[in-house]
Design a protein around this motif. Structure first.
Motif, PDB file in Angstrom:
ATOM      1  N   ARG A 190       0.863  -1.198   0.000  1.00  0.00           N
ATOM      2  CA  ARG A 190       0.000   0.000   0.000  1.00  0.00           C
ATOM      3  C   ARG A 190       0.891   1.238   0.000  1.00  0.00           C
ATOM      4  N   LYS A 240       0.681   4.150  -1.098  1.00  0.00           N
ATOM      5  CA  LYS A 240       0.136   5.476  -0.786  1.00  0.00           C
ATOM      6  C   LYS A 240       0.303   5.800   0.691  1.00  0.00           C
ATOM      7  N   GLN A 241       0.459   4.770   1.508  1.00  0.00           N
ATOM      8  CA  GLN A 241       0.611   4.954   2.948  1.00  0.00           C
ATOM      9  C   GLN A 241       2.079   5.052   3.376  1.00  0.00           C
ATOM     10  N   TYR A 269      -6.070   4.417  13.609  1.00  0.00           N
ATOM     11  CA  TYR A 269      -5.223   5.361  12.893  1.00  0.00           C
ATOM     12  C   TYR A 269      -3.830   5.174  13.484  1.00  0.00           C
ATOM     13  N   ARG A 325       0.723   5.122  12.949  1.00  0.00           N
ATOM     14  CA  ARG A 325       2.011   5.415  12.309  1.00  0.00           C
ATOM     15  C   ARG A 325       3.000   4.423  12.878  1.00  0.00           C
ATOM     16  N   LYS A 357       5.026   3.719   7.731  1.00  0.00           N
ATOM     17  CA  LYS A 357       3.689   3.574   7.160  1.00  0.00           C
ATOM     18  C   LYS A 357       2.702   4.268   8.080  1.00  0.00           C
ATOM     19  N   GLU A 358       1.688   4.893   7.463  1.00  0.00           N
ATOM     20  CA  GLU A 358       0.664   5.547   8.261  1.00  0.00           C
ATOM     21  C   GLU A 358      -0.715   5.209   7.712  1.00  0.00           C
ATOM     22  N   ILE A 373      -4.256   5.359   6.118  1.00  0.00           N
ATOM     23  CA  ILE A 373      -4.696   6.067   4.920  1.00  0.00           C
ATOM     24  C   ILE A 373      -5.453   7.346   5.277  1.00  0.00           C
ATOM     25  N   VAL A 409      -3.104  10.184   5.344  1.00  0.00           N
ATOM     26  CA  VAL A 409      -2.710  10.546   3.984  1.00  0.00           C
ATOM     27  C   VAL A 409      -3.809  11.414   3.356  1.00  0.00           C
TER      28      VAL A 409
END
Length: 160
Positions: free
Chosen positions: A7, A9-10, A90, A92, A151-152, A154, A157
């Motif tokens: 993923r 985008k994350q 949520y 990180r 990574k976080e 979405i 983002v």
């Protein structure tokens, strides 16, 4: 050699990943333990000069595993907020892969000083120096990072 994040985008930026490493105070070291079983141990660390440093007793499961096979991973969770209405969290987090080794010489002094500053920076200098001297019997381990990603969720983002 290392997998790309599925993923992407994350995927956090390198700057944000370093910020997580700097602000967090504990992580989990994972290595290959006895009889091929994974061995994961939480520990305090400092991220310094693009390496992860932590101290260790000179005997025990952790140091035995590192000496036997220095390939390790290290994970840090910066945030993990439960959002029950969305059936998610949520988060990180950061994971690093690298080779662990025992630190010696000038590197030991500068990295141990960084470790003491991170956790006891508000203490008088004389006390910090005394503590560093008393810890000279402990190992200081470095993880020479070969791959690191943050990574976080979405939702973070999307909120940018």
């Amino acid at each position: 050699m290392f997998r790309k994040m599925r993923r992407n985008k994350q995927l956090m930026s390198q700057e944000d990943t370093v910020n997580v490493m700097d602000r967090c105070t504990n992580g989990v070291l994972a290595c290959l333990g006895d009889d091929g079983y994974p061995y994961a141990v939480p520990l305090s660390y400092v991220y310094f000069n693009d390496k992860i440093y932590f101290h260790s007793a000179k005997a025990g499961h952790k140091i035995d595993a590192i000496i036997e096979n220095p390939k390790v991973s290290f994970a840090v969770i910066d945030e993990d907020t439960i959002v029950s209405a969305e059936y998610t969290t949520y988060f990180r987090s950061v994971i690093a892969f690298g080779q662990a080794r025992i630190v010696e010489g000038d590197e030991w002094q500068s990295a141990f000083t960084a470790l003491v500053e991170k956790y006891s920076g508000d203490q008088p200098q004389a006390n910090k120096q005394k503590e560093i001297g008393e810890c000279s019997q402990a190992y200081l381990i470095a993880i020479d990072i070969e791959h690191i990603t943050g990574k976080e969720a979405i939702e973070y983002v999307r909120s940018r």
